[in-house]
Enzyme design. Structure first.
Site, PDB file in Angstrom:
ATOM      1  N   TRP A 176      28.400   4.296   7.739  1.00  0.00           N
ATOM      2  CA  TRP A 176      28.137   3.815   9.304  1.00  0.00           C
ATOM      3  C   TRP A 176      29.005   5.018  10.238  1.00  0.00           C
ATOM      4  CZ3 TRP A 176      27.217  -0.221  12.807  1.00  0.00           C
ATOM      5  CH2 TRP A 176      27.920  -0.034  13.933  1.00  0.00           C
ATOM      6  N   MET A 177      28.352   5.245  11.329  1.00  0.00           N
ATOM      7  CA  MET A 177      28.919   6.073  12.601  1.00  0.00           C
ATOM      8  C   MET A 177      29.131   5.225  13.710  1.00  0.00           C
ATOM      9  SD  MET A 177      26.941   9.207  14.337  1.00  0.00           S
ATOM     10  CE  MET A 177      27.493  10.508  13.301  1.00  0.00           C
ATOM     11  N   ASP A 234      31.993   5.896  17.557  1.00  0.00           N
ATOM     12  CA  ASP A 234      32.310   6.995  18.673  1.00  0.00           C
ATOM     13  C   ASP A 234      32.353   8.316  18.172  1.00  0.00           C
ATOM     14  OD1 ASP A 234      32.926   4.359  19.375  1.00  0.00           O
ATOM     15  OD2 ASP A 234      34.952   4.851  19.719  1.00  0.00           O
ATOM     16  N   GLN A 250      33.637   8.227  14.132  1.00  0.00           N
ATOM     17  CA  GLN A 250      34.406   7.205  13.613  1.00  0.00           C
ATOM     18  C   GLN A 250      33.205   6.806  12.295  1.00  0.00           C
ATOM     19  OE1 GLN A 250      36.994   4.389  14.973  1.00  0.00           O
ATOM     20  NE2 GLN A 250      37.292   6.701  14.513  1.00  0.00           N
ATOM     21  N   PHE A 303      41.203   4.732  14.072  1.00  0.00           N
ATOM     22  CA  PHE A 303      40.405   4.774  15.269  1.00  0.00           C
ATOM     23  C   PHE A 303      40.320   5.979  16.072  1.00  0.00           C
ATOM     24  CE2 PHE A 303      40.100  -0.344  16.125  1.00  0.00           C
ATOM     25  CZ  PHE A 303      39.814  -0.294  14.910  1.00  0.00           C
ATOM     26  N   ARG A 352      44.442   2.430  22.814  1.00  0.00           N
ATOM     27  CA  ARG A 352      43.828   3.244  21.971  1.00  0.00           C
ATOM     28  C   ARG A 352      42.937   4.400  22.569  1.00  0.00           C
ATOM     29  NH1 ARG A 352      41.421  -1.969  21.429  1.00  0.00           N
ATOM     30  NH2 ARG A 352      39.268  -2.050  22.299  1.00  0.00           N
ATOM     31  N   ASP A 353      42.412   5.186  21.749  1.00  0.00           N
ATOM     32  CA  ASP A 353      41.497   6.380  22.175  1.00  0.00           C
ATOM     33  C   ASP A 353      41.902   7.387  22.862  1.00  0.00           C
ATOM     34  OD1 ASP A 353      39.847   4.435  20.711  1.00  0.00           O
ATOM     35  OD2 ASP A 353      38.925   3.845  22.537  1.00  0.00           O
ATOM     36  N   GLU A 390      37.672   1.380  27.022  1.00  0.00           N
ATOM     37  CA  GLU A 390      37.663   2.288  25.925  1.00  0.00           C
ATOM     38  C   GLU A 390      37.362   3.807  26.154  1.00  0.00           C
ATOM     39  OE1 GLU A 390      37.049  -0.977  22.307  1.00  0.00           O
ATOM     40  OE2 GLU A 390      35.213  -0.205  22.866  1.00  0.00           O
TER      41      GLU A 390
HETATM   42  C1  FRU Z   1      34.613   1.952  20.926  1.00  0.00           C
HETATM   43  C2  FRU Z   1      35.674   1.475  19.733  1.00  0.00           C
HETATM   44  C3  FRU Z   1      37.137   2.169  20.170  1.00  0.00           C
HETATM   45  C4  FRU Z   1      37.993   2.322  18.906  1.00  0.00           C
HETATM   46  C5  FRU Z   1      36.531   2.505  18.036  1.00  0.00           C
HETATM   47  C6  FRU Z   1      36.774   1.743  16.485  1.00  0.00           C
HETATM   48  O1  FRU Z   1      33.578   1.886  20.397  1.00  0.00           O
HETATM   49  O2  FRU Z   1      36.219   0.122  19.841  1.00  0.00           O
HETATM   50  O3  FRU Z   1      37.708   1.556  21.206  1.00  0.00           O
HETATM   51  O4  FRU Z   1      38.726   3.326  18.799  1.00  0.00           O
HETATM   52  O5  FRU Z   1      35.661   1.967  18.633  1.00  0.00           O
HETATM   53  O6  FRU Z   1      35.899   2.047  15.638  1.00  0.00           O
END
Ligand code: FRU
Length: 496
Positions: A42-43, A45, A61, A104, A171-172, A227
């Protein structure tokens, strides 16, 4: 706190061994030609999109073990031109106290000593509220291949947050090198009442961070949590890109997980915006991230999926693709996007027609395929048309349709006949414009996706499709007289 090195190495080693085996089972023909797909599993972000030692690095991700979301790793690929990608071993696995629940999304910067720095969100069980998780920002340093997590992780925690902000949704981080060689980052957050915030931090050395300001506040206008933020100057304007959750459906925004672009100016470490727009109108687009190229281009990538429209792809051994990176600009208060110019190196054949009259259904010799770059201008003929349609990736059973309704100045894109097995939303309609009676479209087709650029990139629509690769016809339909000029390039990964 020291990093538990054995544990770290074991989880990452396992992931690296697994993906190498799986990757070997997937033939190049099963993948998109020039869009990066998950090495296996799976992929979601894009992460750490950066230029390091002459190569573009794109992390993502990643859950290698199944084609579904799971404890997040960082997958890794490199490219010399943003079009062809080569996989590298996974870069991060969730294996330290700060990120035991997942590594994340995050970003990358180059340090003065030449190391590649990754800044990401660590997710771990919240000791104060068992059963919930807490999110902090962490670092890892590497050489473009192997990365070691920082012993001082996490470097940003809820202690750095202003009053009232949630430690569960923080996050992010998007890190940036400033002109004076210091570091800054923006991080997505929200209040305890779930109102999105973009938080702005600074650091002298990249390790020791402090809070500066709330750079932007949602105030209940665009969804809840924001996000994947990214903030930069472009063509003299301040731009914020982010992906809001749970957006209300309006004429302008399609609702659910959306993307948002705010354009304005910075004043006292705050963004005062004048304009807002969706980044993309498509069904399969989320989580943008940009890099600044040394030649001045601001280049954006994004996840070519969306949480709200995920489909079951029968038998697929990879899940998730990135868009073809796009060059951004701001004109007349709007964000414009164009496919990276590097794509043009891969043109195989060029076919051109001028003043083609479309009346009923037309197909044109030489214009078909599932790896194509197609540019069209459409204008009315003698009997003005009301409805113009392109059907791409078509055969007897399948097609994906792009319909321009001239009287309403609307485009409807519909992928419900693109081979899907899933009853999610497949069709969207949005307002558009003609300029001097002419609509300009550019369509990038790559096996399992279509990216549509309208009026030189004033609007874009991104979607994934599933039809068998033999569905490669392109049909044009008009209900009155439409006249079009068309230029089609077939694409091949052999450089010309
Ligand atoms: C966005 C998100 C981010 C998080 C990541 C987790 O698609 O929800 O906010 O860091 O995916 O996989």
């Amino acid at each position: 706190m020291p990093v538990h090195k054995d544990m770290t190495e074991q989880a990452l080693k396992e992931a690296r061994k697994y993906e190498e085996e799986k990757d070997r089972e997937i033939s190049a023909e099963e993948r998109p030609l020039f869009h990066l797909s998950s090495r296996c599993g799976w992929m979601n972000d894009p992460n750490g999109f950066s230029l390091y030692e002459g190569m573009y690095h794109l992390f993502y991700q990643y859950y290698p073990y199944a084609p579904e979301w799971g404890p997040m790793h960082w997958g890794h690929a490199v490219s010399h031109d943003l079009v062809t990608w080569q996989y590298l071993p996974a870069a991060l696995a969730p294996d330290t106290p700060a990120d035991s629940g997942g590594c994340f999304s995050g970003s990358a910067a180059v340090m003065d000593d030449g190391r590649h720095m990754l800044m990401y969100t660590g997710v771990a069980e919240d000791p104060e509220e068992p059963g919930t998780s807490v999110q902090t920002q962490c670092l890892a340093f590497g050489d473009g291949l192997d990365y070691e997590k920082f012993s001082g992780n996490p470097v940003l925690t809820s202690d750095n947050l202003p009053e009232g902000l949630s430690r569960h949704d923080f996050r992010d981080p998007k890190v940036n090198r400033e002109n004076d060689d210091t570091y800054s980052c923006v991080v997505g957050g929200c209040t305890e009442e779930m109102d999105g915030r973009i938080l702005y931090f600074r650091s002298e050395d990249g390790l020791d961070w402090h809070f500066v300001s709330v750079l932007a506040a949602n105030n209940q206008r665009f969804g809840t949590m924001w996000e994947c933020p990214d903030v930069f100057m472009l063509d003299g304007k301040a731009v914020l890109l982010c992906s809001p959750v749970d957006m209300r459906r309006t004429e302008k925004y399609s609702g659910g997980h959306g993307t948002l672009c705010l354009i304005g100016d910075f004043q006292d470490s705050r963004l005062v915006h004048e304009q807002d727009q969706p980044v993309d109108y498509g069904t399969d687009f989320y989580a943008t991230q940009t890099l600044l190229h040394p030649d001045g281009r601001r280049i954006m990538t994004a996840w070519m999926q969306n949480w709200d429209t995920l489909q079951n792809h029968e038998g697929l051994r990879w899940y998730g693709q990135m868009i073809l990176p796009r060059e951004l600009s701001v004109r007349n208060g709007r964000l414009y996007q164009q496919p990276v110019r590097e794509l043009m190196q891969y043109i195989k054949h060029r076919t051109e027609y001028r003043d083609v009259s479309v009346h009923g259904m037309t197909e044109l010799p030489g214009i078909r395929g599932r790896a194509l770059d197609l540019s069209l201008t459409i204008r009315p003929g003698e009997n003005d048309y009301r409805r113009f349609e392109i059907q791409a990736a078509a055969d007897e059973e399948h097609h994906t349709s792009i319909v321009y309704d001239r009287s309403r100045q609307e485009i409807t894109v519909d992928r419900s006949r693109s081979g899907t097995h899933t009853a999610v939303e497949h069709s969207r309609t949005f307002r558009t414009k003609e300029y001097d009676g002419v609509l300009k479209l550019r369509l990038i087709v790559d096996r399992y996706s279509l990216e549509l650029f309208i009026n030189d990139g004033e609007q874009t629509f991104t979607m994934v499709i599933d039809a068998d690769l033999s569905a490669d016809r392109i049909r044009f339909l008009a209900d009155g007289d439409a006249v079009m000029d068309i230029e089609a390039y077939t694409l091949d990964l052999q450089e010309q």
